[in-house]
Design a protein around this motif. Structure first.
Motif, PDB file in Angstrom:
ATOM      1  N   TRP A  17       1.177  -1.375   0.116  1.00  0.00           N
ATOM      2  CA  TRP A  17       0.041   0.067   0.026  1.00  0.00           C
ATOM      3  C   TRP A  17       0.979   1.290  -0.004  1.00  0.00           C
ATOM      4  CZ3 TRP A  17      -4.435  -1.558  -0.958  1.00  0.00           C
ATOM      5  CH2 TRP A  17      -5.151  -2.498  -0.509  1.00  0.00           C
ATOM      6  N   ARG A  63     -12.327  -0.426  -2.249  1.00  0.00           N
ATOM      7  CA  ARG A  63     -11.567   0.567  -3.052  1.00  0.00           C
ATOM      8  C   ARG A  63     -10.607   1.234  -2.012  1.00  0.00           C
ATOM      9  NH1 ARG A  63     -13.386   2.301  -7.782  1.00  0.00           N
ATOM     10  NH2 ARG A  63     -13.715   0.326  -8.171  1.00  0.00           N
ATOM     11  N   ILE A  64      -9.334   1.311  -2.679  1.00  0.00           N
ATOM     12  CA  ILE A  64      -8.590   2.069  -1.930  1.00  0.00           C
ATOM     13  C   ILE A  64      -8.722   3.620  -2.446  1.00  0.00           C
ATOM     14  CG2 ILE A  64      -5.855   2.704  -1.677  1.00  0.00           C
ATOM     15  CD1 ILE A  64      -5.387  -0.058  -2.400  1.00  0.00           C
ATOM     16  N   ARG A 119      -8.303  -5.714  -2.577  1.00  0.00           N
ATOM     17  CA  ARG A 119      -8.650  -4.357  -2.658  1.00  0.00           C
ATOM     18  C   ARG A 119      -8.644  -3.850  -4.052  1.00  0.00           C
ATOM     19  NH1 ARG A 119      -9.721  -5.258   2.724  1.00  0.00           N
ATOM     20  NH2 ARG A 119      -9.533  -3.268   3.827  1.00  0.00           N
ATOM     21  N   SER A 133      -6.133   4.761 -10.537  1.00  0.00           N
ATOM     22  CA  SER A 133      -4.931   5.593 -10.406  1.00  0.00           C
ATOM     23  C   SER A 133      -4.861   6.443 -11.413  1.00  0.00           C
ATOM     24  CB  SER A 133      -3.567   5.128  -9.727  1.00  0.00           C
ATOM     25  OG  SER A 133      -3.275   4.136 -10.571  1.00  0.00           O
ATOM     26  N   LEU A 192      -7.695  -0.433  -6.857  1.00  0.00           N
ATOM     27  CA  LEU A 192      -7.126   0.872  -6.981  1.00  0.00           C
ATOM     28  C   LEU A 192      -7.441   1.627  -8.509  1.00  0.00           C
ATOM     29  CD1 LEU A 192      -5.258   3.359  -5.912  1.00  0.00           C
ATOM     30  CD2 LEU A 192      -3.393   2.041  -6.640  1.00  0.00           C
ATOM     31  N   SER A 217      -4.348   8.504  -6.454  1.00  0.00           N
ATOM     32  CA  SER A 217      -5.875   7.672  -6.488  1.00  0.00           C
ATOM     33  C   SER A 217      -6.733   8.665  -7.170  1.00  0.00           C
ATOM     34  CB  SER A 217      -6.019   7.375  -5.123  1.00  0.00           C
ATOM     35  OG  SER A 217      -6.129   8.140  -4.278  1.00  0.00           O
ATOM     36  N   PRO A 259     -10.433   7.338  -7.059  1.00  0.00           N
ATOM     37  CA  PRO A 259     -11.311   6.329  -6.685  1.00  0.00           C
ATOM     38  C   PRO A 259     -12.797   6.103  -7.083  1.00  0.00           C
ATOM     39  CG  PRO A 259     -11.155   7.842  -4.893  1.00  0.00           C
ATOM     40  CD  PRO A 259     -10.139   8.215  -5.755  1.00  0.00           C
TER      41      PRO A 259
END
Length: 215
Positions: A11, A141-142, A106, A110, A108, A128, A130
């Motif tokens: 992360w 979702r990150i 998870r 980006s 992402l 990010s 999102p």
């Protein structure tokens, strides 16, 4: 640039802090150095570096553009998909991460932008985004990630630095996500170096080239 993150990835992301925070060494081994600093949130920011011999920045960018190959060197990454190329320097990318049971996987979304810092140094900034892609059922979702890959040409060698801070979201204890992130970053840089040394990636996808970023 993040596995319980993103290498790119563990992360990852950079955060802004009002006062300097001390960096601690997690591991310095095999020419790879991984350091970290803990923020008030309890989440660590990671800085890692490796020198790859007989390698150019263009080689690294070609490796990144080979999204089908990403799981072979990015620890805990299930898949990487290019959503859209916004310009020769900018991309939107979707990354899906594996998480150990019973933790939910998870993902992402980006934004990345590749730009020049100096005659021998370039940087790929990653943030990010999102809400660009709809949420996936059963996947967390990150939402907060900032990171960079910094590439410095040293004659025939390439110094690669990755820095990142990211909130993995959900109910993961920070001590656990921090631990996994540090291990993932070290393993990813090991695999990254091997990929570049062996030229073990496709060059068919056009890589990003230095250009202007939004910020």
């Amino acid at each position: 640039m993040n596995r319980w993150l993103f290498i790119g990835v563990a992360w990852f992301s950079c955060s802004t802090v009002a006062t300097p925070i001390e960096w601690h060494t997690y591991k310095q081994q095999e020419g790879i150095k991984v350091t970290y600093q803990k923020h008030d949130s309890g989440i660590i920011e990671i800085n890692a570096s490796v020198v790859v011999e007989d390698t150019k920045a263009d080689d690294f960018m070609a490796l990144l553009s080979d999204t089908d190959n990403a799981p072979n060197w990015l620890e805990n990454v299930q898949s990487v998909t290019l959503i859209e190329r916004l310009s020769p320097a900018e991309t939107l990318v979707y990354t899906r991460f594996n998480s150990p049971w019973p933790v939910s996987d998870r993902d992402l979304v980006s934004y990345s932008c590749y730009h020049t810092l100096s005659d021998n140094k370039t940087e790929l900034k990653i943030t990010s985004q999102p809400y660009v892609k709809p949420l996936v059922k059963g996947v967390v979702r990150i939402k907060e990630l900032t990171a960079y890959w910094r590439l410095e040409q040293q004659q025939n060698n390439l110094l690669i630095t990755h820095q990142a801070y990211a909130d993995p979201s959900g109910a993961i204890p920070h001590w656990l996500s921090n631990k996994v992130s540090l291990k993932s970053v070290f393993k990813s840089l090991q695999a990254l170096r091997e990929q570049l040394k062996k030229n073990a990636f496709s060059r068919t996808n056009p890589p990003s080239v230095p250009g202007k970023c939004l910020s």
